[in-house]
Design a protein around this motif. Structure first.
Motif, PDB file in Angstrom:
ATOM      1  N   THR A 118       0.578  -1.220  -0.047  1.00 21.77           N
ATOM      2  CA  THR A 118      -0.002   0.292   0.049  1.00 21.77           C
ATOM      3  C   THR A 118       1.135   1.528   0.403  1.00 21.77           C
ATOM      4  O   THR A 118       1.892   1.222   0.467  1.00 21.77           O
ATOM      5  CB  THR A 118      -0.922   0.251   1.535  1.00 21.77           C
ATOM      6  N   LEU A 173      -6.612   9.727   6.784  1.00 23.69           N
ATOM      7  CA  LEU A 173      -6.564   8.862   5.247  1.00 23.69           C
ATOM      8  C   LEU A 173      -5.733   7.783   5.261  1.00 23.69           C
ATOM      9  O   LEU A 173      -5.439   7.168   4.174  1.00 23.69           O
ATOM     10  CB  LEU A 173      -5.386  10.465   4.281  1.00 23.69           C
ATOM     11  N   ASP A 204      -6.257   4.730   5.988  1.00 24.94           N
ATOM     12  CA  ASP A 204      -6.964   4.011   5.543  1.00 24.94           C
ATOM     13  C   ASP A 204      -7.749   4.073   4.442  1.00 24.94           C
ATOM     14  O   ASP A 204      -7.298   3.594   3.139  1.00 24.94           O
ATOM     15  CB  ASP A 204      -8.611   3.169   6.595  1.00 24.94           C
ATOM     16  N   THR A 205      -7.446   5.190   3.528  1.00 25.88           N
ATOM     17  CA  THR A 205      -8.169   5.490   2.118  1.00 25.88           C
ATOM     18  C   THR A 205      -6.468   5.416   1.577  1.00 25.88           C
ATOM     19  O   THR A 205      -7.129   4.986   0.525  1.00 25.88           O
ATOM     20  CB  THR A 205      -8.707   7.175   1.953  1.00 25.88           C
ATOM     21  N   LEU A 206      -5.737   5.921   1.503  1.00 28.77           N
ATOM     22  CA  LEU A 206      -4.687   5.923   1.117  1.00 28.77           C
ATOM     23  C   LEU A 206      -3.513   4.242   1.075  1.00 28.77           C
ATOM     24  O   LEU A 206      -3.127   3.775   0.196  1.00 28.77           O
ATOM     25  CB  LEU A 206      -3.505   6.869   1.195  1.00 28.77           C
ATOM     26  N   SER A 207      -4.553   3.196   1.742  1.00 31.59           N
ATOM     27  CA  SER A 207      -4.375   1.581   1.498  1.00 31.59           C
ATOM     28  C   SER A 207      -4.714   1.186   0.725  1.00 31.59           C
ATOM     29  O   SER A 207      -4.943   0.039   0.856  1.00 31.59           O
ATOM     30  CB  SER A 207      -4.452   1.601   3.434  1.00 31.59           C
ATOM     31  N   GLY A 208      -6.006   1.848  -0.136  1.00 28.59           N
ATOM     32  CA  GLY A 208      -6.942   1.245  -0.629  1.00 28.59           C
ATOM     33  C   GLY A 208      -6.140   0.616  -2.399  1.00 28.59           C
ATOM     34  O   GLY A 208      -5.314   0.751  -2.165  1.00 28.59           O
ATOM     35  N   SER A 209      -7.384   0.481  -2.571  1.00 28.40           N
ATOM     36  CA  SER A 209      -6.590   0.478  -4.188  1.00 28.40           C
ATOM     37  C   SER A 209      -6.430   1.511  -4.856  1.00 28.40           C
ATOM     38  O   SER A 209      -5.639   0.925  -6.039  1.00 28.40           O
ATOM     39  CB  SER A 209      -7.769  -0.640  -4.581  1.00 28.40           C
ATOM     40  N   GLY A 210      -6.731   1.822  -4.313  1.00 26.45           N
ATOM     41  CA  GLY A 210      -6.072   3.549  -5.716  1.00 26.45           C
ATOM     42  C   GLY A 210      -7.165   3.507  -6.952  1.00 26.45           C
ATOM     43  O   GLY A 210      -8.089   3.083  -6.428  1.00 26.45           O
ATOM     44  N   PHE A 235      -3.979   6.355  -6.919  1.00 20.57           N
ATOM     45  CA  PHE A 235      -3.414   7.694  -6.637  1.00 20.57           C
ATOM     46  C   PHE A 235      -2.230   8.462  -7.239  1.00 20.57           C
ATOM     47  O   PHE A 235      -1.311   7.439  -7.527  1.00 20.57           O
ATOM     48  CB  PHE A 235      -3.249   7.330  -5.371  1.00 20.57           C
ATOM     49  N   THR A 294      -6.789  17.538   6.713  1.00 13.80           N
ATOM     50  CA  THR A 294      -6.601  17.672   4.969  1.00 13.80           C
ATOM     51  C   THR A 294      -7.088  18.012   4.166  1.00 13.80           C
ATOM     52  O   THR A 294      -6.540  17.220   3.230  1.00 13.80           O
ATOM     53  CB  THR A 294      -8.668  16.493   5.477  1.00 13.80           C
ATOM     54  N   THR A 336      -4.910  16.466   0.891  1.00 18.25           N
ATOM     55  CA  THR A 336      -5.735  16.354  -0.440  1.00 18.25           C
ATOM     56  C   THR A 336      -6.031  17.576  -1.349  1.00 18.25           C
ATOM     57  O   THR A 336      -6.763  17.370  -2.513  1.00 18.25           O
ATOM     58  CB  THR A 336      -6.738  15.817   0.039  1.00 18.25           C
TER      59      THR A 336
END
Length: 77
Positions: free
Chosen positions: A7, A30, A32-38, A40, A71, A75
């Motif tokens: 990630t 952020l 959890d969001t940035l550890s997602g699949s993107g 990014f 945030t 972002t």
């Protein structure tokens, strides 16, 4: 989500020169969001870049009451 080397947060956390960025991402909620699949696109400043900010800036921004501002900064791009 646990930060693994697969990630964005995991890769950054594994590199000591990005510790301030990782702290900021976590403080902004952020991780959890940035550890997602993107996908990014991240412009990842090193600790040296954060060190050029006026004294106390990072410490102020990672306070819970500054979460919305932090945030917005992270972002922005």
């Amino acid at each position: 989500a646990a930060a693994t080397l697969t990630t964005l947060v995991g890769v950054a956390a594994a590199k000591p020169d990005f510790s301030t960025l990782v702290t900021a991402v976590q403080a902004a909620g952020l991780a959890d969001t940035l550890s997602g699949s993107g996908p990014f696109t991240v412009f990842a400043p090193t600790n040296a870049a954060f060190d050029t900010l006026p004294d106390g800036t990072v410490e102020r921004l990672v306070q819970p009451r500054q979460r919305a501002q932090l945030t917005r900064i992270l972002t922005y791009h």
